[in-house]
Scaffold this active site. Structure first.
Site, PDB file in Angstrom:
ATOM      1  CG  HIS A   1      -3.668  -3.737   2.957  1.00  0.00           C
ATOM      2  ND1 HIS A   1      -2.656  -3.276   3.763  1.00  0.00           N
ATOM      3  CD2 HIS A   1      -4.314  -2.644   2.490  1.00  0.00           C
ATOM      4  CE1 HIS A   1      -2.689  -1.954   3.802  1.00  0.00           C
ATOM      5  NE2 HIS A   1      -3.690  -1.544   3.038  1.00  0.00           N
TER       6      HIS A   1
ATOM      7  CD  GLU B   1      -1.400  -6.330   5.104  1.00  0.00           C
ATOM      8  OE1 GLU B   1      -1.115  -6.547   3.897  1.00  0.00           O
ATOM      9  OE2 GLU B   1      -1.601  -5.184   5.557  1.00  0.00           O
TER      10      GLU B   1
ATOM     11  CB  CYS C   1      -0.997  -0.050   1.146  1.00  0.00           C
ATOM     12  SG  CYS C   1      -2.503   0.845   0.723  1.00  0.00           S
TER      13      CYS C   1
HETATM   14  N1  GLN Z   1      -1.998   6.631   2.692  1.00  0.00           N
HETATM   15  C1  GLN Z   1      -2.112   5.898   1.472  1.00  0.00           C
HETATM   16  C2  GLN Z   1      -3.450   6.128   0.804  1.00  0.00           C
HETATM   17  O1  GLN Z   1      -4.384   6.526   1.430  1.00  0.00           O
HETATM   18  C3  GLN Z   1      -1.866   4.426   1.695  1.00  0.00           C
HETATM   19  C4  GLN Z   1      -2.862   3.782   2.615  1.00  0.00           C
HETATM   20  C5  GLN Z   1      -2.360   2.507   3.200  1.00  0.00           C
HETATM   21  O2  GLN Z   1      -1.165   2.238   3.210  1.00  0.00           O
HETATM   22  N2  GLN Z   1      -3.255   1.694   3.722  1.00  0.00           N
HETATM   23  O3  GLN Z   1      -3.578   5.907  -0.374  1.00  0.00           O
END
Ligand code: GLN
Length: 534
Positions: A508, A510, A382
């Protein structure tokens, strides 16, 4: 007909109620039953989505895009229960729904009260949690018995058991036997008192699970039995595990928990209990062939729970290679200054997890540059993937000032930019790109090799995206766009071709891993790290 198990906790928080509930689900599945799993949280936030990871630990995301308590991660890693928006209710979610009904006039002029309106809404939530009609629905009640805010939930489960048949409901109470070093003994009084609290509101637990660091003697179990009005054989010891949380379910079976559940709910096992595969797994955890060290470079490394699913995913990946994964938790902020090698030298792999905001972002960039230049296997998740795209744009494609619009909204080169549909959003809660989305994988890439398939569905939680305006420029500089969402035309995976293993994913991974079925990307990432270690 679904049977219900309610798990409450006493004495102190952080007793591992989520883990114990998940273990109960695991035990029932091993006996051939289907289960559902649910967590009721007494806090007033509608969901943990807007809470700081320092307060609450990681925010867990389900396929249907619910931002939920991290205990749901235990549920998914231990069982095959369907986890969705009905798997987690908070006081805030319950009240929101009741207040909406009140505004609509659904209560026909009546005074709206905790009993029956709030408790009815909670009971409705419990039933929705069991809407897949499992053999057994397991509901964990967050908080500690005696808290003011848990009361409506406890009242609701009391009513629920009253309305159910005598053998259709079971109360399991998890408690602590504190050990007093000075006198060298375990104490039962806090357990007596917390069971007393439960009985005051009309709940008599059927089984007590006693967390303890020292063995519980027979005499002690008898005393607890007598004072708490629970049969001796239903006073179960749950001793601290030596190696791994995956020992908990088999330890609970050894302590006789499955017999208590089957007898209270009058269930006949559906199949013979086979545990060989699990003992083999535990044996691999206990006797790994080697070790591999992975750096996790993030903002919340002081709190293990903030990256709970990531550590679990790495642990599972290690098991599949019969290796122990040792974590080097590196503060992204510390990486912002000086030589990243001071913090990262000697690691076999570098993982940059998700995150938000400006703090630590440049440290993540430094960690990624270090991984890229030193051929260290890298997995970016992410924000970690977004940082990898920015690092590549700046240092390989030569786009000076490339950055994310998240912390520099007016930047000249927002390689990561706010999604169009996010621009008009003002509420922070539940408004990100959330839940499972399709991703088409490019043949010949590391990701395609890992998954062994052309299309995957993975869970998202973010507002910003890889900016398509930079696609061509970055691709021609050597960035591999290994996965895209076809419907929205969004880049989901970036890779490097001239590197041993370098993958950044917008989603994600995970949240989709089990001890015996590691996530393919984590498996290959740790595999590459082991290769480097050798
Ligand atoms: N802050 C980033 C976004 O909003 C990544 C979010 C995250 O890592 N869950 O796109």
């Amino acid at each position: 007909m679904t049977k219900f198990i309610f798990v409450t906790g006493g004495v102190v928080s952080s007793l591992g109620k989520g883990l114990t509930s998940a273990a109960i689900g695991w035990i029932l599945e091993r006996h051939g039953f289907t289960v559902s799993m649910q967590k009721l949280d007494p806090y007033i936030n509608v969901d943990p989505g807007t809470m700081s990871p320092f307060q609450h630990g990681e925010v867990y995301v389900t396929d249907d895009g619910t931002e939920a308590d991290l205990d749901l991660g235990h549920y998914e890693r231990f069982t095959h229960a369907i986890i969705d928006k009905h798997s987690n209710y908070t006081t805030g979610k319950i009240y929101r729904s009741v207040i909406r009904k009140e505004r609509r006039g659904d209560y026909l002029g009546r005074t709206v009260q905790v009993i029956p309106h709030i408790t009815d809404e909670i009971k409705e939530g419990i039933r929705k949690g069991a809407s897949s009609n499992p053999d057994v629905a397991i509901t964990e009640i967050g908080g500690t018995v005696g808290d003011i805010e848990s009361l409506p939930f406890l009242e609701a489960i009391r009513q629920f058991s009253l309305e159910a048949g005598p053998n259709d409901c079971m109360f399991v109470h998890l408690t602590l036997l504190p050990y007093l070093g000075a006198s060298g003994e375990l104490k039962t009084k806090p357990t007596q008192q917390s069971v007393g609290k439960l009985r005051e509101i009309g709940i008599q637990p059927h089984t007590l699970i006693c967390r303890t660091e020292k063995p519980m003697t027979d005499g002690m179990a008898e005393k607890i039995s007598l004072f708490c009005n629970v049969r001796r054989e239903a006073v179960i010891e749950e001793r601290d595990v030596e190696f791994s949380i995956y020992e908990v379910p088999v330890d609970l079976i050894k302590a006789g928990l499955d017999k208590q559940i089957l007898s209270q709910l009058q269930l006949e096992p559906r199949k013979p209990l086979v545990l060989d595969d699990w003992y083999r797994l535990l044996d691999t955890i206990r006797h790994p062939r080697g070790k591999v060290e992975i750096a996790v470079a993030g903002k919340y490394i002081d709190l293990h729970d903030a990256y709970k699913s990531i550590y679990e995913s790495l642990h599972h990946a290690g098991i599949s290679h019969a290796h122990e994964v040792v974590f080097r938790k590196v503060s992204a902020e510390a990486l912002c200054e000086g030589d990243p090698g001071e913090h990262l030298a000697g690691v076999d792999g570098i993982l940059v997890p998700g995150g938000f905001g400006e703090r630590g972002f440049e440290g993540k960039i430094a960690a990624i540059r270090y991984a890229r230049e030193n051929d260290i296997p890298f997995l970016g998740i992410c924000y970690g993937m977004q940082a990898a795209a920015v690092e590549f744009a700046r240092n390989v494609a030569g786009i000076e000032g490339a950055t994310t619009a998240e912390y520099a909204p007016d930047a000249e080169h927002p390689v990561i930019d706010l999604m169009e549909e996010q621009k008009s959003i003002s509420d922070l809660g539940g408004t990100m790109r959330l839940g499972a989305f399709q991703c088409r994988l490019k043949p010949g890439t590391l990701s395609h090799r890992a998954y062994g398939t052309d299309e995957v569905f993975e869970r998202h939680r973010h507002r910003f995206e890889f900016n398509n305006a930079y696609r061509e420029q970055l691709e021609s500089a050597g960035l591999v766009l290994a996965g895209v969402n076809e419907q929205l035309d969004l880049v989901e995976i970036v890779e490097l071709a001239d590197h041993p293993w370098f993958v950044g994913v917008q989603y994600h991974p995970e949240f989709k891993t089990r001890p015996a079925e590691p996530h393919p990307l984590f498996r290959d990432f740790v595999g590459a790290a082991i290769k480097r270690a050798k």
